[in-house]
Design a protein around this motif. Structure first.
Motif, PDB file in Angstrom:
ATOM      1  N   GLN A 137       3.760  -9.065   2.115  1.00 15.56           N
ATOM      2  CA  GLN A 137       3.830  -9.531   0.497  1.00 15.56           C
ATOM      3  C   GLN A 137       4.652  -8.699  -0.262  1.00 15.56           C
ATOM      4  N   PHE A 138       5.346  -9.209  -1.169  1.00 15.41           N
ATOM      5  CA  PHE A 138       6.288  -8.550  -1.871  1.00 15.41           C
ATOM      6  C   PHE A 138       5.783  -8.907  -3.571  1.00 15.41           C
ATOM      7  N   GLY A 139       6.248  -7.889  -4.188  1.00 11.30           N
ATOM      8  CA  GLY A 139       6.041  -8.189  -5.730  1.00 11.30           C
ATOM      9  C   GLY A 139       6.896  -7.054  -6.568  1.00 11.30           C
ATOM     10  N   GLU A 140       7.631  -7.374  -7.531  1.00 10.34           N
ATOM     11  CA  GLU A 140       8.269  -6.520  -8.319  1.00 10.34           C
ATOM     12  C   GLU A 140       7.341  -6.502  -9.629  1.00 10.34           C
ATOM     13  N   THR A 141       6.290  -5.774  -9.580  1.00  9.39           N
ATOM     14  CA  THR A 141       5.028  -5.903 -10.312  1.00  9.39           C
ATOM     15  C   THR A 141       5.131  -4.818 -11.427  1.00  9.39           C
ATOM     16  N   PHE A 142       6.132  -4.470 -11.889  1.00 16.94           N
ATOM     17  CA  PHE A 142       6.189  -3.369 -13.079  1.00 16.94           C
ATOM     18  C   PHE A 142       5.811  -3.974 -14.254  1.00 16.94           C
ATOM     19  N   ALA A 143       6.113  -5.008 -14.645  1.00 20.69           N
ATOM     20  CA  ALA A 143       5.927  -5.675 -15.851  1.00 20.69           C
ATOM     21  C   ALA A 143       4.448  -5.681 -16.106  1.00 20.69           C
ATOM     22  N   ASN A 144       3.799  -6.093 -15.085  1.00 20.29           N
ATOM     23  CA  ASN A 144       2.313  -6.297 -14.961  1.00 20.29           C
ATOM     24  C   ASN A 144       1.739  -4.915 -15.477  1.00 20.29           C
ATOM     25  N   LEU A 145       2.269  -3.673 -15.454  1.00 19.21           N
ATOM     26  CA  LEU A 145       1.438  -2.562 -15.941  1.00 19.21           C
ATOM     27  C   LEU A 145       2.423  -2.042 -17.230  1.00 19.21           C
ATOM     28  N   GLY A 146       3.175  -2.811 -17.654  1.00 17.65           N
ATOM     29  CA  GLY A 146       3.798  -2.379 -19.019  1.00 17.65           C
ATOM     30  C   GLY A 146       5.011  -1.315 -18.736  1.00 17.65           C
ATOM     31  N   LEU A 157      17.654  -5.835  -6.338  1.00 21.30           N
ATOM     32  CA  LEU A 157      17.114  -6.886  -6.298  1.00 21.30           C
ATOM     33  C   LEU A 157      18.311  -8.063  -6.453  1.00 21.30           C
ATOM     34  N   ILE A 158      18.906  -7.604  -7.763  1.00 27.40           N
ATOM     35  CA  ILE A 158      20.292  -8.499  -8.132  1.00 27.40           C
ATOM     36  C   ILE A 158      21.214  -9.049  -6.930  1.00 27.40           C
ATOM     37  N   ARG A 159      21.423  -7.864  -6.326  1.00 27.11           N
ATOM     38  CA  ARG A 159      22.539  -7.905  -5.040  1.00 27.11           C
ATOM     39  C   ARG A 159      21.781  -8.774  -3.932  1.00 27.11           C
ATOM     40  N   LEU A 160      20.491  -8.657  -3.851  1.00 23.21           N
ATOM     41  CA  LEU A 160      19.940  -9.039  -2.778  1.00 23.21           C
ATOM     42  C   LEU A 160      19.981 -10.726  -3.078  1.00 23.21           C
ATOM     43  N   LEU A 161      19.211 -11.200  -4.102  1.00 20.89           N
ATOM     44  CA  LEU A 161      18.839 -12.545  -4.356  1.00 20.89           C
ATOM     45  C   LEU A 161      19.724 -13.042  -5.655  1.00 20.89           C
ATOM     46  N   GLY A 162      20.731 -12.327  -6.252  1.00 13.22           N
ATOM     47  CA  GLY A 162      21.345 -13.028  -7.257  1.00 13.22           C
ATOM     48  C   GLY A 162      20.351 -12.632  -8.632  1.00 13.22           C
ATOM     49  N   TYR A 163      21.189 -13.110  -9.762  1.00 10.45           N
ATOM     50  CA  TYR A 163      20.348 -12.709 -11.053  1.00 10.45           C
ATOM     51  C   TYR A 163      19.441 -13.506 -11.381  1.00 10.45           C
ATOM     52  N   GLN A 164      19.201 -14.905 -11.239  1.00  6.80           N
ATOM     53  CA  GLN A 164      18.263 -15.920 -11.783  1.00  6.80           C
ATOM     54  C   GLN A 164      17.013 -15.635 -10.940  1.00  6.80           C
ATOM     55  N   ARG A 165      16.838 -15.252  -9.694  1.00  4.13           N
ATOM     56  CA  ARG A 165      15.631 -15.029  -8.893  1.00  4.13           C
ATOM     57  C   ARG A 165      15.057 -13.887  -9.129  1.00  4.13           C
ATOM     58  N   ALA A 166      16.185 -12.644  -9.229  1.00  2.00           N
ATOM     59  CA  ALA A 166      15.849 -11.455  -9.487  1.00  2.00           C
ATOM     60  C   ALA A 166      15.111 -11.287 -10.885  1.00  2.00           C
ATOM     61  N   ALA A 167      15.717 -12.098 -12.026  1.00  2.00           N
ATOM     62  CA  ALA A 167      14.952 -12.110 -13.113  1.00  2.00           C
ATOM     63  C   ALA A 167      13.337 -12.796 -13.201  1.00  2.00           C
ATOM     64  N   GLU A 168      13.381 -14.013 -12.360  1.00  2.00           N
ATOM     65  CA  GLU A 168      12.210 -14.500 -12.201  1.00  2.00           C
ATOM     66  C   GLU A 168      11.173 -13.546 -11.573  1.00  2.00           C
ATOM     67  N   LEU A 169      11.486 -12.712 -10.592  1.00  2.00           N
ATOM     68  CA  LEU A 169      10.417 -12.157  -9.994  1.00  2.00           C
ATOM     69  C   LEU A 169      10.038 -10.815 -10.763  1.00  2.00           C
ATOM     70  N   THR A 170      11.132 -10.501 -11.387  1.00  4.11           N
ATOM     71  CA  THR A 170      10.858  -9.308 -12.371  1.00  4.11           C
ATOM     72  C   THR A 170      10.016  -9.542 -13.471  1.00  4.11           C
ATOM     73  N   PHE A 171      10.427 -10.606 -14.297  1.00  4.22           N
ATOM     74  CA  PHE A 171       9.440 -11.098 -15.672  1.00  4.22           C
ATOM     75  C   PHE A 171       8.231 -11.625 -15.225  1.00  4.22           C
ATOM     76  N   THR A 172       7.974 -12.275 -14.067  1.00  2.00           N
ATOM     77  CA  THR A 172       6.498 -12.810 -13.753  1.00  2.00           C
ATOM     78  C   THR A 172       5.792 -11.676 -13.225  1.00  2.00           C
ATOM     79  N   GLY A 173       6.332 -10.762 -12.346  1.00  2.90           N
ATOM     80  CA  GLY A 173       5.354  -9.861 -11.428  1.00  2.90           C
ATOM     81  C   GLY A 173       4.598 -10.533 -10.443  1.00  2.90           C
TER      82      GLY A 173
END
Length: 268
Positions: A137-146, A157-173
């Motif tokens: 399982q994977f999670g860019e979960t930092f925002a969940n902890l402030g 993450l941007i270089r792997l998935l592109g900006y839009q998907r990196a943004a979605e995973l980062t902002f939602t956690g």
């Protein structure tokens, strides 16, 4: 080959040109902070860089997780002190891992046996290839902890998935399970838990069978290509190619091709 590095929270095994680094802190789900993994990983990569006999490094976790990233139980205590001290702690601590992986001269395969969360997810993304078991399982979960990714995770993450998907995973956690991770391009393959390490070793063995100097130059070129302009990159390609043409392994590879046999490469 020089002696294996002294590790505290990980174990290193070598078979031919393939090294396997196993994180040994299942008690904290192989967290990178508050353990010596933050030292063991860079030290192992430095050792591999200095040993031309090593062609590939596999990283995996023992127990239920690949890496939980930061140790949440000690996060509050670690956050005490002035901002300058905390900044320096990041630079001398977890940020050693992205720098080491970016400077690795050999391909690094992440065999993701379980959750890779926060900095653990980022570390997997710093590797060249990721293979996961069905438990991954994977999670860019930092925002969940402030907080944010203090290890430079967004850069990878941007270089792997592109900006839009990196943004979605980062902002939602949100947490991404193995099959979706493969669909998104986080994972190259998904295996059963039992087949994860054998499959990673099989892939590593195919890489290790190639001329080792060429693999090291190819790895450097792929990393440089992420940040160079075309003209500058072509200059480096020309220089590296000129070096490769003068190696004994190149002549052996040509002979093996025409003689329809496997090459026997010596790293010279």
């Amino acid at each position: 080959m020089t002696a294996l590095p002294t590790l505290k929270d990980a174990a290193l095994e070598v078979d031919g040109g393939v090294a396997v680094l196993t994180f040994k802190r299942d008690d904290v789900r192989n967290a990178l902070t508050s353990t010596d993994l933050v030292n063991d990983i860079p030290n192992t990569i430095a050792w591999a860089n200095a040993n031309p006999e090593i062609s590939v490094l596999i990283m995996t976790g023992e127990g239920s997780a690949f890496s939980a990233g930061g140790n949440i139980k000690t996060m509050g205590e670690r956050a005490k002190g002035p901002p300058f001290t905390l900044e320096q702690n990041y630079r001398s601590g977890v940020q050693r891992i992205p720098l080491a992986l970016d400077r690795a001269e050999i391909p690094v395969i992440a065999a993701v046996n379980g959750p890779a969360i926060g900095a653990g997810f980022d570390m997997a993304n710093m590797c060249d290839i990721r293979i996961g078991s069905t438990n991954a399982q994977f999670g860019e979960t930092f925002a969940n902890l402030g907080i944010i990714a203090g290890d430079g995770g967004g850069w990878f993450l941007i270089r792997l998935l592109g900006y839009q998907r990196a943004a979605e995973l980062t902002f939602t956690g949100r947490i991404v399970k193995a099959e979706e991770a493969k669909e998104l391009g986080i994972l190259l393959e998904v295996t059963s838990p039992e087949q994860l390490l054998p499959r990673a070793k099989e892939l590593a063995g195919k890489i290790a069978a190639k001329p080792p100097q060429a693999i090291r130059y190819a790895r450097r070129l792929l990393r440089l290509a992420q940040r160079q302009g075309l003209e500058e990159h072509l200059d480096v390609c020309a220089a590296f190619q000129a070096i490769c043409h003068k190696t004994e392994d190149h002549q052996e590879a040509l002979a093996a091709f025409f003689e329809k046999r496997q090459g026997k490469f010596k790293g010279r």
